[in-house]
Design an enzyme around this catalytic site. Structure first.
Site, PDB file in Angstrom:
ATOM      1  CD  GLU A 272     -18.780  24.493 -40.174  1.00  0.00           C
ATOM      2  OE1 GLU A 272     -19.873  24.778 -40.724  1.00  0.00           O
ATOM      3  OE2 GLU A 272     -18.344  23.325 -40.081  1.00  0.00           O
ATOM      4  CG  HIS A 295     -20.507  21.986 -43.092  1.00  0.00           C
ATOM      5  ND1 HIS A 295     -20.747  22.289 -41.776  1.00  0.00           N
ATOM      6  CD2 HIS A 295     -21.191  20.828 -43.324  1.00  0.00           C
ATOM      7  CE1 HIS A 295     -21.536  21.373 -41.241  1.00  0.00           C
ATOM      8  NE2 HIS A 295     -21.814  20.484 -42.165  1.00  0.00           N
ATOM      9  CB  ILE A 296     -19.213  21.263 -49.648  1.00  0.00           C
ATOM     10  CG1 ILE A 296     -17.751  20.766 -49.740  1.00  0.00           C
ATOM     11  CG2 ILE A 296     -19.278  22.775 -49.632  1.00  0.00           C
ATOM     12  CD1 ILE A 296     -17.095  21.002 -51.071  1.00  0.00           C
TER      13      ILE A 296
END
Length: 412
Positions: A272, A295-296
């Site tokens: 990421e 990535h939330i």
């Protein structure tokens, strides 16, 4: 005993560093508690940057992007504790932190609801093929079609990993009228009408939607690979809001292109970007009926505020009272304050005879121990001593001289 207002070390000299844009709730928490040296940075730091920055830091707050290596810990000569303002602690070298006597804390439950809600929301978007219809509408194409669109009601949700988040998803799914089956490496009591399965194959072969909620370790790396994908129910949907290494994305992309799977929602990746705006690539880009998010899963205002409160309070409890509840390194101890005493913390290598040496040193010098607490793990031992105020300075000096000592600190 009333809440303690003072520590043995001047609060204005305690340096607190918060990285990765941790919630302002954490900053406010420490400043309200009297700690004035609080520094907040919006992004993560590289190992080299951290080594330079961490030299005089007593408390460090991070999220998932910052890696705390053994080299960083070696440079952190004043570091007492690390607060991971997120669910996991895999970004910290826990072995090195344990050897250094650095407490590592996190917030394993604070964003549970945020992730669970997003799983259900993504399930609806995917099973209705909203992703493709939305894209077409933005491109000026009208796609009013019911073919391949379904309700959640009556469908089967398969959950791999029936922990804090998995069980929340289970409850929400049943509220939508779904059937729930799950697999967990550890025997778990089902909630509601959920049914446990013996293997992952048993789950994926019958579920219309499969959602993953497992940790990242050697046993879960590429848990969903080309071999297990062959057992998925045709047209089923995969959701991964767990960890990036859990799914073989190349194999998943192949299954989606071949039409074996009907869609996917992925929020975590093997690699990421470090910060917003950086270039990002994945084999799943531009595939139909695929939701890709950065990535939330736990990134809601409510979750970040909860995490800010939770981890800040844990760090504060350790700093001012020696409480290590939830620690992944120093043994976990929860203890009440004692009137009329000074509290000393002693962290040492866990070898036979240390506690005896502590007690011998203090008794030889006629230092009365009002209360004493001990807990150990395989690597280290943690002793909390409440001693007579008049003799605490002498006690501190004697405890520093005990063989196998890692850290000694007067709390109050």
């Amino acid at each position: 005993m009333s809440d303690l207002k003072h520590t043995s070390y001047p609060k204005e000299k305690v340096n607190i560093l918060l990285l990765e844009n941790i919630s302002d709730k954490a900053v406010k928490f420490f400043k309200d508690a009297g700690y004035t040296s609080v520094k907040k940075l919006s992004g993560a730091l590289t190992e080299e940057q951290l080594i330079k920055e961490i030299k005089d830091v007593h408390l460090l707050g991070i999220r998932s992007k910052t890696t705390i290596s053994a080299k960083v810990l070696e440079a952190a000569t004043k570091l007492q504790a690390i607060g991971c303002f997120c669910i996991g602690v895999n970004q910290v070298d826990l072995t090195a932190a344990t050897k250094k006597g650095v407490v590592v804390l996190n917030a394993p439950y604070s964003n549970t609801r945020s992730v669970a809600e997003l799983v259900i929301g993504s399930s609806i978007m995917l099973i209705r093929k909203i992703i493709d219809k939305n894209k077409a509408a933005h491109e000026g194409v009208w796609m009013k079609d019911a073919k391949g669109s379904f309700e959640l009601r009556g469908k089967t949700l398969g959950i791999i990993g029936y922990g804090n988040i998995g069980t929340q998803v289970s409850i929400l799914a049943e509220a939508f009228g779904m059937k729930v089956v799950f697999y967990d490496a550890v025997t778990k009591l089902p909630l509601g009408n959920a049914v446990a399965r013996k293997t992952i194959k048993d789950v994926v072969s019958t579920a219309d939607i499969i959602t993953l909620h497992v940790p990242e370790n050697d046993t879960t790396k590429n848990l969903i690979n080309k071999n297990i994908l062959k057992h998925f129910k045709p047209g089923s949907i995969l959701i991964n809001y767990a960890r990036g290494e859990v799914v073989d994305l190349e194999a998943l992309a192949k299954s989606l292109k071949e039409g074996a799977l009907g869609g996917a929602a992925i929020d975590v990746y093997p690699w990421e970007p470090e910060k917003n705006g950086d270039q990002f690539t994945t084999p799943l880009q531009n595939l139909p009926n695929v939701i890709l998010t950065p990535h939330i899963g736990g990134s809601t205002e409510e979750a970040q505020m909860n995490i800010g409160d939770d981890v800040s309070n844990k760090l504060y409890q350790f700093l001012e009272k020696g409480i290590t509840s939830g620690s992944h390194t120093v043994p976990s101890l929860s203890l009440p304050p004692q009137e009329g005493t000074h509290r000393i913390l002693h962290i040492h290598r866990n070898v036979p005879g240390v506690l005896s040496a502590i007690n011998t040193q203090l008794s030889k010098n006629k230092i009365n121990i009002v209360a004493q607490y001990l807990k150990t793990n395989e690597e280290i031992g943690y002793v909390v001593l409440d001693v007579d105020r008049k003799l605490s300075t002498t006690a501190l000096k004697l405890l520093k001289e005990v063989k196998e000592t890692i850290k000694v600190r007067v709390v109050y």
